[in-house]
Design an enzyme around this catalytic site. Structure first.
Site, mmCIF file in Angstrom:
data_model
loop_
_atom_site.group_PDB
_atom_site.id
_atom_site.type_symbol
_atom_site.label_atom_id
_atom_site.label_comp_id
_atom_site.label_asym_id
_atom_site.label_seq_id
_atom_site.Cartn_x
_atom_site.Cartn_y
_atom_site.Cartn_z
ATOM 1 N N HIS A 140 0.824 -1.220 0.000
ATOM 2 C CA HIS A 140 0.000 0.000 0.000
ATOM 3 C C HIS A 140 0.853 1.263 0.000
ATOM 4 O O HIS A 140 0.549 2.239 0.669
ATOM 5 C CB HIS A 140 -0.961 0.000 1.189
ATOM 6 C CG HIS A 140 -1.977 -1.099 1.146
ATOM 7 N ND1 HIS A 140 -2.537 -1.540 -0.023
ATOM 8 C CD2 HIS A 140 -2.522 -1.854 2.151
ATOM 9 C CE1 HIS A 140 -3.401 -2.513 0.249
ATOM 10 N NE2 HIS A 140 -3.407 -2.730 1.553
ATOM 11 N N HIS A 213 -9.734 1.348 1.174
ATOM 12 C CA HIS A 213 -9.537 0.125 1.967
ATOM 13 C C HIS A 213 -10.592 -0.005 3.065
ATOM 14 O O HIS A 213 -10.276 -0.409 4.179
ATOM 15 C CB HIS A 213 -8.129 0.110 2.572
ATOM 16 C CG HIS A 213 -7.582 -1.253 2.839
ATOM 17 N ND1 HIS A 213 -8.259 -2.201 3.582
ATOM 18 C CD2 HIS A 213 -6.419 -1.845 2.458
ATOM 19 C CE1 HIS A 213 -7.527 -3.293 3.673
ATOM 20 N NE2 HIS A 213 -6.406 -3.109 2.976
ATOM 21 N N GLU A 350 -11.472 -4.077 -2.712
ATOM 22 C CA GLU A 350 -10.596 -2.966 -3.080
ATOM 23 C C GLU A 350 -10.336 -2.997 -4.591
ATOM 24 O O GLU A 350 -9.635 -3.875 -5.086
ATOM 25 C CB GLU A 350 -9.273 -3.070 -2.327
ATOM 26 C CG GLU A 350 -9.415 -3.215 -0.822
ATOM 27 C CD GLU A 350 -8.193 -3.876 -0.211
ATOM 28 O OE1 GLU A 350 -7.068 -3.332 -0.361
ATOM 29 O OE2 GLU A 350 -8.338 -4.951 0.400
#
Length: 386
Positions: A140, A213, A350
């Protein structure tokens, strides 16, 4: 340039100066309902910066609340079958929780969602080295990603029931090249849709694969296990992973495996199956290559439903893929309203390109050329199924 030739989300030429005009044009496009946007102070950072939270409410009373810090979705309250507003996303009551937020609750992820193997890739013949934060890999976008940054509420539209957050990600942030002028718009429509639009332009070739998220529990945050909730994913293929949850470099058929969600079934039906991919990740935590991808076209890629509340969520996007995560590693997280969240009490959908796509030729491309416009859109649409 290394990477791959399969196109990702649509990109168009745009200068830094044109970015503001693009955002203005989008917000005046007539999308969404007309009701109420309010703001209040949510907390103060150790730096002394005051953090605002924005309340986006439509005519039915459904609302979302989004935070200036991290451009985070804090609440999403929609009616159940009895008309009661139900908060369907996990989160925290205070700013201190989001300053840590090891689970990325509600987070805007950028520049690049999911994992990049060995925290490195090559662009235009140059090796780019990122900051690792999950062993040797970059997850991420690394430590202190977009979810830990202060954003500017650059536009607030009561007519559109929306707020646009923007920031400039400097050249070299967590190793990513170029100055990235980026925005995320949250809009709560009259159709009980939460519409999330990402935009940006960079002065160097870089990576852009942004996502949200949020952890969903359609029976309500803090209500316990989400494994009895039904999920459908419109995907004939998924992406197997190996060590460190890095893709093996191919997409394979879901047919005949516990990974098959083409027909709705409970998340928990096969999550404990004796299947190598589920053992590797401790449950569902995989990318699905969704059907019908065609560059910028929006189509439905997944849906979920809670029998307890009747709340149904349909997911629409212009992205080629979606990561389905069953909250396998949430443990004793002290969340909203005194609730303590644990393993598999929510799920994530996601939208994205494949993990590590920049290093795999036959995956969809996350590469954003210098001066191109990045644009991506995801919609979480809520209704009641009797």
């Amino acid at each position: 340039m290394e990477g791959n030739g399969i196109p990702g989300p649509v990109k168009k030429e745009m200068s830094h100066r044109d970015m503001a005009l693009f955002l203005k044009e989008y917000k005046s496009s007539g999308i969404g309902g007309r009701n109420m946007v309010t703001q209040r102070t949510f907390g103060t950072l150790p730096s002394g910066e005051e953090v605002k939270i924005y309340h986006l409410e439509n005519k039915s009373g459904a609302f979302a609340e989004v935070l200036q810090f991290g451009a985070i979705l804090v609440k999403l309250c929609v009616p159940d079958r009895d008309g009661r507003l139900t908060d369907v996303v996990l989160g925290y009551d205070d700013l201190a929780g989001y300053e840590v937020n090891g689970c990325f609750f509600g987070a805007t992820i950028g520049r690049s969602g999911n994992r990049i193997a060995q925290s490195r890739f090559t662009l235009d013949g140059k090796e780019i080295v990122l900051t690792p934060n999950e062993g040797a890999n970059n997850l991420h976008s690394g430590p202190d990603g977009f979810e830990k940054k202060m954003w500017t509420a650059s536009e607030i539209s009561e007519d559109k029931n929306a707020v646009t957050f923007s920031r400039i990600s400097p050249d070299g942030e967590n190793g990513f090249p170029g100055e990235f002028n980026v925005s995320v718009t949250y809009e709560m429509t009259e159709e009980n849709e939460l519409r999330i639009v990402y935009g940006g332009v960079c002065d160097q070739t870089t990576i852009a694969n942004m996502t949200n998220h949020s952890y969903f529990n359609l029976a309500g945050e803090g209500s316990g296990s989400a494994m009895d909730q039904y999920v459908t994913i419109h995907a004939e293929q998924y992406t197997p992973v190996g060590e460190g949850s890095i893709p093996l470099g191919e997409n394979v058929a879901v047919e005949g495996t516990p990974m098959d969600f083409r027909k709705a079934h409970k998340i928990g039906d096969e999550i404990e199956a004796d299947f190598e991919q589920l053992r590797i990740t401790g449950g569902y935590d995989h990318n699905y290559v969704t059907d019908g991808y065609n560059k910028a076209s929006i189509r439905e890629i997944a849906e979920a439903w809670s029998e307890k509340t009747g709340i149904q969520m349909n997911v629409l996007t212009d992205c080629p893929c979606v990561q389905f995560y069953a909250a396998n590693f949430v443990d004793q997280e002290h969340g909203k309203n005194g609730h303590v969240y644990n393993k598999r009490e929510a799920f994530c959908l996601e939208t994205q390109v494949e993990p590590n796509a920049v290093n795999v030729e036959n995956f969809h491309s996350p590469i954003l050329e210098a001066g191109e416009r990045y644009y991506s859109e995801t919609i979480y649409r809520f209704s009641v199924k009797k």
